[in-house]
Design an enzyme around this catalytic site. Structure first.
Site, PDB file in Angstrom:
ATOM      1  N   HIS A 562       0.815  -1.216   0.000  1.00 21.50           N
ATOM      2  CA  HIS A 562       0.000   0.000   0.000  1.00 21.50           C
ATOM      3  C   HIS A 562       0.855   1.275   0.000  1.00 21.50           C
ATOM      4  CE1 HIS A 562       0.543  -0.083   4.496  1.00 21.50           C
ATOM      5  NE2 HIS A 562       0.531   1.228   4.320  1.00 21.50           N
ATOM      6  N   ASP A 612      -0.779  -7.510   1.504  1.00 27.66           N
ATOM      7  CA  ASP A 612      -0.136  -6.186   1.553  1.00 27.66           C
ATOM      8  C   ASP A 612       1.375  -6.354   1.744  1.00 27.66           C
ATOM      9  OD1 ASP A 612       0.302  -3.492   1.692  1.00 27.66           O
ATOM     10  OD2 ASP A 612      -0.547  -3.219   3.697  1.00 27.66           O
ATOM     11  N   SER A 711       4.172   2.451   8.324  1.00 25.92           N
ATOM     12  CA  SER A 711       3.666   1.497   7.336  1.00 25.92           C
ATOM     13  C   SER A 711       4.826   0.867   6.588  1.00 25.92           C
ATOM     14  CB  SER A 711       2.744   2.203   6.337  1.00 25.92           C
ATOM     15  OG  SER A 711       1.553   2.602   6.959  1.00 25.92           O
TER      16      SER A 711
END
Length: 761
Positions: A562, A612, A711
């Site tokens: 992502h 992901d 992230s």
């Protein structure tokens, strides 16, 4: 009949004593002492047979009533009269065998148990002069015999005192003052030439005062008015009397009363400090007294303010920390560690510290000090006391300055290596120095004392560089200045063994302690060598950090799919940084490398959080892209389908993400527990799949989470062989650190075959 015989024996004994009495003094005739042990006297029995009773003291003889007024009218006599010790004069203070008398206030139990009322005058007297209580009998005193027991003996006062009579004058208590001696009928002082603590120790011993003996100079307790009796006193500290010390002849000196010597005999109490093992009284290993024993102080967290407080408590004005290797070694306990003084302490144990005896040190880390009086011209730390805070060791940290009773920071405007050189010089470091800016060692909490500091690099102290008013600035704590001293030593130790670096994975070569993103704290530089960051190149913004990542080899990095959702997967838009710690400060191990290829898992969909995961190939030749070092090392991959909840422990997340206040400039770390799969399914329902795992501390007051800026960053767990394995890639969650919403991570074991097929690892 038996009672009558007993009374008769007592009467005959008294009459015998009267018959043997001296016609002038009405006291028992002189006999040598100590007498040979005699079984009929309990005082002379061996200790194993001796009953617990008071020694037989010399009682005043019963004189005829007609003679008593003559005894009471006897006045003080000069020392030329044989065998006279005036009731208030400082003549005899030794027995007739030359054994020093004890001070009267040292033996109160014996005086309390003794019947004659006239002895009450001796209770609590702080001297050791021979006395005849009530004016009757020969003068006598208590002394300590060869067995260490309290005994008594007669005195011969015809030649004056056997030991020089001493008193302390001008002090706040009887334990300190100007040293005065009684000689040739008058009191006089001692010149302070060569006067030191060894001399003071003898004076205190002769006065019967225990504790820490300290010498004082320059008429510290005021100037005397009588003659100067002694000069050049050179005791070793082991003598029983100053008479035994090398010294000038009586009355010979070249001094004035401004040089009168003094001493203090401080009682030993917990927290009293001293310097030991040095060549002079002003230097040595710092030792502190606790529960009857001296011990050392560990130098962990030791600051210049600690040095200032210790030297001030020792009676000096200034000081510096010295290498303990210069002083004699110690086998004493290490009493204190992590000492931090504010500068206002009246006692060393008022400083912040660990509990007594709690430490993680060896004697190689003992604090050594060199202290200086104001008049010495050795003021090595003029102006503002400084300290280094929140570094990995005592040679580095945020620079803090003590001004007006408060610690504060320095703004980094114009802060360079020249400023660092001055700071390190003032702290006693001689190696190369490097400046650090932008709150590299974290933000301070006190005032910002200084800004626009101007140093050329040649100044002796920070005070020489201050050109702007104290407290005037236009900065925030995000601009706090820092330094690293002895810089090359750190750098040369940073490359490690090439064979180890090229063959191993999951190695943490630089972690030494763990501080704990939200709920986390700054990590140590190089503690997480696989930590990488994905950054946008300047054509897409300011080159800012976009996502975290994990180094798997010299050329491959693992991150989240992502991370490329917004800016696409054009490799020319990104760069990867490894070896980074502070995002705004260039560092020697830091490398920024272009991206050659981006591989996103084929099953990833932008509208979903499943699959992901992504791999990034770095630019380079062959298999050499990032240069490996102690600060740049790959993480290990797990086994396929490995269940980390059963096999892994000691798990951590790292990154530069949200700290709860703002995004961090320094790498953060936080320990997190792996949570059961069923808990995550109950919380996130159908959003949670078998290719995910969740982790986090759910307690209300100790929540730890990995947030937006992290992230793609790693979830690492330590295996029993002390290698670290990447089990998760930070993926998603509901907010940051919210109760019952643990972070969700891509489960790396589920993707091991895919990773190996792409990277050939």
């Amino acid at each position: 009949m038996a009672l009558a015989r007993c009374v008769l024996a007592v009467i005959l004994g008294v009459l015998s004593e009267v018959a043997r009495a001296d016609p002038v003094l009405h006291s028992p005739l002189h006999r040598p002492h100590p007498s040979p042990p005699r079984s009929q006297h309990a005082h002379y029995l061996p200790s194993s047979r001796r009953p617990p009773r008071t020694p037989r003291f010399p009682l005043p003889p019963r004189a005829p009533a007609a003679q008593r007024p003559q005894l009471l009218s006897t006045r003080h006599t000069p020392p030329t009269i044989s065998r006279r010790c005036g009731a208030g004069e400082p003549w005899g203070n030794a027995t007739n065998l030359g054994v020093p008398c004890l001070h009267w206030d040292e033996v109160p139990p014996f005086l309390e148990r003794s019947p004659p009322a006239s002895w009450a005058e001796l209770r609590g007297q702080p001297h050791n002069f021979c006395r005849s209580p009530g004016g009757a009998g020969r003068p006598w005193c208590f002394y300590r015999n060869a067995q260490g027991k309290v005994d008594w003996g007669y005195c011969d006062c015809g030649q004056g005192p056997a030991l020089p009579v001493i008193r302390l004058v001008g002090g706040k208590s009887g334990h300190e003052g100007r040293v005065e001696l009684y000689h040739a009928g008058q009191w006089g002082t001692i010149c302070d030439d060569q006067w030191d603590d060894a001399d003071a120790e003898v004076i205190c011993r002769q006065l019967g005062l225990s504790g820490i003996a300290k010498a004082w100079h320059q008429a510290h307790f005021g100037e005397g008015s009588g003659p100067i009796l002694l000069d050049e006193v050179r005791c070793t500290g082991n003598e029983l009397s100053i008479e035994q010390c090398p010294k000038s002849s009586w009355g010979e000196h070249n001094c004035g009363h401004k040089e009168d010597a003094g001493v203090s005999c401080a009682p030993l109490t917990d927290g009293v400090i001293r310097l030991s093992g040095g060549k002079s009284v002003h230097e040595g290993r710092l030792e502190v007294y606790y529960r009857g024993q001296w011990g050392t102080v560990c130098d962990d967290g030791w600051t210049e303010m600690n040095t200032y407080v210790a030297c001030r408590l020792l009676g000096f004005k200034y000081g510096k920390q010295s290498s303990v290797n210069h002083f004699e070694g110690s086998s004493r306990p290490i009493w204190l560690d992590d000492v931090s003084c504010s500068g206002k302490e009246a006692s060393f144990i008022q400083c912040s510290r660990r509990q007594w005896g709690r430490h993680d040190c060896s004697h190689r880390e003992d604090v050594g000090l060199t202290c200086y009086p104001d008049s010495d011209g050795h003021r090595l730390s003029p102006g503002f006391p400084i300290r280094l805070m929140d570094g990995e060791n005592k040679r580095e940290g945020r620079v803090e300055v003590f001004v007006s009773g408060q610690w504060g920071t320095i703004c980094d405007d114009g802060w360079t290596d020249k400023h660092a050189a001055v700071i390190c010089r003032q702290l006693g470091y001689k190696g190369p120095a490097r400046a650090r800016t932008m709150a590299y060692f974290g933000e301070g909490k006190g005032p910002i004392h200084m800004d626009n500091v101007k140093c050329t690099g040649n100044e002796k102290a920070l005070a020489d560089c201050v050109k702007q008013d104290i407290g005037r600035h236009n900065c925030r704590h995000s601009e706090d200045a820092g330094v690293i001293c002895d810089y090359y030593e750190k750098k040369t130790s940073g490359h490690g063994n090439k064979e180890t670096l090229s063959s191993g994975c999951g190695l943490r070569l630089l972690h030494r302690r763990q501080k704990r993103i939200i709920g986390g704290n700054n990590s140590l530089r190089g503690a997480w060598p696989w930590q990488a960051s994905l950054r946008l190149k300047s054509t897409h913004g300011d080159g800012r950090l976009l996502c975290g990542a994990t180094l798997l080899s010299s050329c491959w990095v693992l991150t989240a799919a992502h991370c490329f959702k917004r800016y696409g997967n054009n490799s020319r838009s990104y760069a990867v940084r490894v070896g980074d710690y502070h995002t705004l400060v260039p560092e020697e191990f830091e490398q920024e490398i272009g991206v050659q290829q981006i591989v996103i898992h084929r099953n990833y969909r932008p509208d979903s959080s499943d699959y992901d995961i992504a791999l990034v190939r770095l630019q380079g030749s062959g298999e050499q892209c990032a240069r490996l070092s102690t600060h740049v090392l790959p993480a290990c991959l797990p086994l396929w389908r490995e269940r980390p909840q059963k096999t892994a422990s000691n798990c951590h997340i790292t990154g530069w993400g949200d700290t709860g206040r703002a995004y961090s400039r320094t790498l953060q770390q936080a320990a997190v527990p792996l949570l059961p799969k069923r808990f995550c399914k109950e919380r996130y329902k159908g959003l949670f799949t078998g290719r995910m795992l969740c982790a986090g501390n759910l307690q209300e007051d100790n929540r730890v989470d990995s947030c937006q800026g992290d992230s793609g960053g790693p979830l690492m767990c330590e295996k029993p062989d002390e290698t670290w394995v990447v089990y998760g890639v930070t993926s998603w969650g509901y907010g940051c650190g919210i109760k019952d919403t643990p972070g969700v991570y891509t489960r790396v074991p589920a993707f091991v075959p895919w990773i190996k097929s792409v990277t050939s690892l």
